[in-house]
Design a protein around this motif. Sequence first.
Motif, short mmCIF file in Angstrom:
data_model
loop_
_atom_site.label_atom_id
_atom_site.label_comp_id
_atom_site.label_asym_id
_atom_site.label_seq_id
_atom_site.Cartn_x
_atom_site.Cartn_y
_atom_site.Cartn_z
N ILE A 177 1.01 -1.16 0.11
CA ILE A 177 0.02 -0.13 -0.03
C ILE A 177 0.88 1.27 0.07
O ILE A 177 0.45 2.19 -0.75
CB ILE A 177 -1.06 0.04 1.10
N ARG A 178 1.99 1.33 0.79
CA ARG A 178 2.88 2.49 0.95
C ARG A 178 3.40 2.59 -0.71
O ARG A 178 3.86 3.81 -0.95
CB ARG A 178 3.98 2.29 1.98
N ALA A 179 4.12 1.54 -1.19
CA ALA A 179 4.50 1.57 -2.32
C ALA A 179 3.50 2.41 -3.34
O ALA A 179 4.24 2.93 -4.53
CB ALA A 179 5.11 0.16 -2.83
N ALA A 180 2.52 1.79 -3.44
CA ALA A 180 1.44 2.09 -4.44
C ALA A 180 0.79 3.47 -4.27
O ALA A 180 -0.06 4.20 -5.10
CB ALA A 180 0.30 1.19 -4.53
N LEU A 205 -2.14 8.88 -5.80
CA LEU A 205 -2.20 10.32 -5.67
C LEU A 205 -1.59 11.17 -6.63
O LEU A 205 -1.73 12.11 -6.76
CB LEU A 205 -1.34 10.76 -4.24
N THR A 206 -1.37 10.41 -7.73
CA THR A 206 -1.02 11.13 -9.02
C THR A 206 -1.94 11.02 -10.08
O THR A 206 -2.89 9.74 -10.18
CB THR A 206 0.33 10.32 -9.61
N THR A 207 -2.23 12.06 -10.97
CA THR A 207 -3.42 11.84 -11.88
C THR A 207 -2.84 11.11 -12.94
O THR A 207 -2.07 11.55 -13.74
CB THR A 207 -3.65 13.62 -12.50
N LEU A 208 -3.52 10.03 -13.17
CA LEU A 208 -3.26 8.73 -14.04
C LEU A 208 -3.96 9.16 -15.49
O LEU A 208 -5.01 9.60 -15.39
CB LEU A 208 -3.14 7.31 -13.77
N ALA A 209 -3.51 8.54 -16.33
CA ALA A 209 -3.93 8.67 -17.93
C ALA A 209 -4.58 10.01 -18.14
O ALA A 209 -5.76 10.11 -18.69
CB ALA A 209 -4.99 7.63 -17.80
N PRO A 210 -3.82 11.12 -18.20
CA PRO A 210 -4.39 12.43 -18.59
C PRO A 210 -4.89 12.68 -19.92
O PRO A 210 -5.68 13.26 -20.32
CB PRO A 210 -3.28 13.49 -18.17
N HIS A 211 -3.97 11.95 -20.82
CA HIS A 211 -4.29 11.98 -22.27
C HIS A 211 -5.56 11.24 -22.70
O HIS A 211 -6.23 11.64 -23.66
CB HIS A 211 -3.20 11.55 -23.09
N GLN A 212 -5.64 9.95 -22.17
CA GLN A 212 -6.88 9.19 -22.18
C GLN A 212 -8.04 9.80 -21.93
O GLN A 212 -9.16 9.80 -22.32
CB GLN A 212 -6.78 7.75 -21.74
N ALA A 213 -8.04 10.61 -20.66
CA ALA A 213 -9.16 11.42 -20.26
C ALA A 213 -9.45 12.58 -21.15
O ALA A 213 -10.42 12.56 -21.52
CB ALA A 213 -8.96 11.92 -18.79
N LEU A 261 -3.97 18.22 0.29
CA LEU A 261 -5.18 17.21 0.73
C LEU A 261 -6.13 17.29 -0.41
O LEU A 261 -6.52 16.27 -1.12
CB LEU A 261 -5.73 17.32 1.90
N ALA A 262 -6.76 18.41 -0.61
CA ALA A 262 -7.53 18.39 -1.76
C ALA A 262 -7.10 18.12 -2.89
O ALA A 262 -8.05 17.47 -3.74
CB ALA A 262 -8.15 19.98 -1.99
N ASP A 263 -5.80 18.45 -3.56
CA ASP A 263 -5.43 17.80 -4.97
C ASP A 263 -5.28 16.26 -4.65
O ASP A 263 -5.46 15.65 -5.54
CB ASP A 263 -3.97 18.74 -4.77
N ALA A 264 -4.78 16.00 -3.62
CA ALA A 264 -4.79 14.44 -3.57
C ALA A 264 -6.09 13.60 -3.60
O ALA A 264 -5.90 12.44 -4.30
CB ALA A 264 -4.00 13.96 -2.20
N LEU A 265 -6.97 14.29 -3.17
CA LEU A 265 -8.38 13.62 -2.86
C LEU A 265 -8.82 13.62 -4.37
O LEU A 265 -9.48 12.70 -5.12
CB LEU A 265 -9.23 14.17 -2.08
N ALA A 266 -8.53 14.84 -5.23
CA ALA A 266 -9.15 14.92 -6.59
C ALA A 266 -8.25 14.14 -7.49
O ALA A 266 -8.80 13.61 -8.38
CB ALA A 266 -8.98 16.47 -6.94
N ASN A 268 -8.69 9.11 -10.54
CA ASN A 268 -8.26 7.73 -10.92
C ASN A 268 -9.34 6.67 -10.79
O ASN A 268 -9.46 5.84 -11.66
CB ASN A 268 -7.09 7.19 -10.08
N CYS A 269 -10.15 6.77 -10.01
CA CYS A 269 -11.31 5.96 -9.77
C CYS A 269 -12.29 6.04 -10.73
O CYS A 269 -12.59 5.08 -11.32
CB CYS A 269 -12.14 6.42 -8.45
N ALA A 270 -12.54 7.22 -11.18
CA ALA A 270 -13.63 7.57 -12.37
C ALA A 270 -12.88 6.91 -13.55
O ALA A 270 -13.90 6.38 -14.42
CB ALA A 270 -13.83 9.03 -12.61
N MET A 271 -11.67 7.08 -14.00
CA MET A 271 -11.07 6.35 -15.09
C MET A 271 -11.25 4.94 -15.12
O MET A 271 -11.38 4.24 -16.08
CB MET A 271 -9.66 6.89 -15.31
N LEU A 272 -11.06 4.47 -13.84
CA LEU A 272 -11.06 3.07 -13.71
C LEU A 272 -12.56 2.55 -14.02
O LEU A 272 -12.92 1.62 -14.63
CB LEU A 272 -10.80 2.42 -12.54
N VAL A 273 -13.63 3.46 -13.46
CA VAL A 273 -15.01 3.11 -13.69
C VAL A 273 -15.24 3.05 -15.34
O VAL A 273 -16.17 2.06 -15.99
CB VAL A 273 -15.87 4.04 -13.02
N ILE A 274 -14.71 4.18 -16.05
CA ILE A 274 -15.01 3.98 -17.53
C ILE A 274 -14.32 3.01 -18.24
O ILE A 274 -15.06 2.41 -19.06
CB ILE A 274 -14.22 5.62 -18.01
#
Length: 319
Positions: free
Chosen positions: A7-10, A15-23, A171-176, A181-187
């Motif tokens: 968990i610590r490694a992941a 907390l990083t915005t993943l797949a920005p180009h796909q989004a 904190l707000a940035d990390a939650l966003a 990432n969760c929304a992209m996983l749902v897509i």
Amino acid sequence: MSLLGAIRAALPRLLTTLAPHQAAAVRIGVAGTWGAYLLREWPNRRLLYGDRSPWSAELNERLLADTHAFTVLSWSGGRWWFEAVYLLALVSAAALALGWRTRASAAAFALTVLSLQNRNALVGDGGDNLVHLLAIYLVFTRCGTVWSLDARRRARRPGPDRAAWGEPRALADALAAMLHNCAMLVIAAQVVLVYATAGWYKVQGARWQDGTAVHYPLHLGWFTPWPGLSALLGGSLLLTFLLTYGTVVAQVGFPFALASRRLKNVLLVLMGAEHLAIAVLLGLPFFSLAMLAADAVFWPTGALLTVERVLTGRWRKSR
């Protein structure tokens, strides 16, 4: 490695915005598809969703009482309220496609998509259903990080360092980022579900089992904008057989192909060709565009960057 260590490694990656180009690709595709559809149906807008619709406001109210679906058009049955909502739908689709004030435009886009589609659910197809869902998911993504007017504005006028804002902003940035990432996983899961269910339902059909299913839509008047081309393809028994079984294999196998990057990319190309064929041969361009926009969640970043370089180079040459 222990669970806590994993968990610590992941955590930094989560907390990083993943797949920005796909989004961004999904954002542009979905907003562009819906905006183009609204423009095409501009002469028929009141008949489809407005005060002239055969599906009257009273009938729709009875349906909404059962489905509990949301639409702001139920607030008033007047023409000018409908015209305002329709115009807002066009403006928000353009703003979202361009990436202008993406958070606000995504919310307005989702609001208008739900409002128009839930006003007359009888005129939609599978592509409309997909746009409906993706419009909701995009609200929770950072789909304007790249390829947007917002990104261009931030590059020209960078804001203050995030560290200067203190822990609440961090904190707000990390939650966003996590929400994105969760929304992209749902897509991604939604696209897999679309292909898997479509494929397994086809497996149960007798026409798909005997390899003749593609023959029939190619000979239906409503789905033959190019009768000569449809007759040429539908007249070949071998080609019909290959297209029928190829469609089933590709759709059923798509979830399993995600385990292999190369196989996934091959299937994405085949799916794209299939959607383009549906757009041309069956006269369903907006359904195909919606599917292509959803598929973008799986496109490789390298391919998206290549498209960006090609389009940017051509734009600069045109200037």
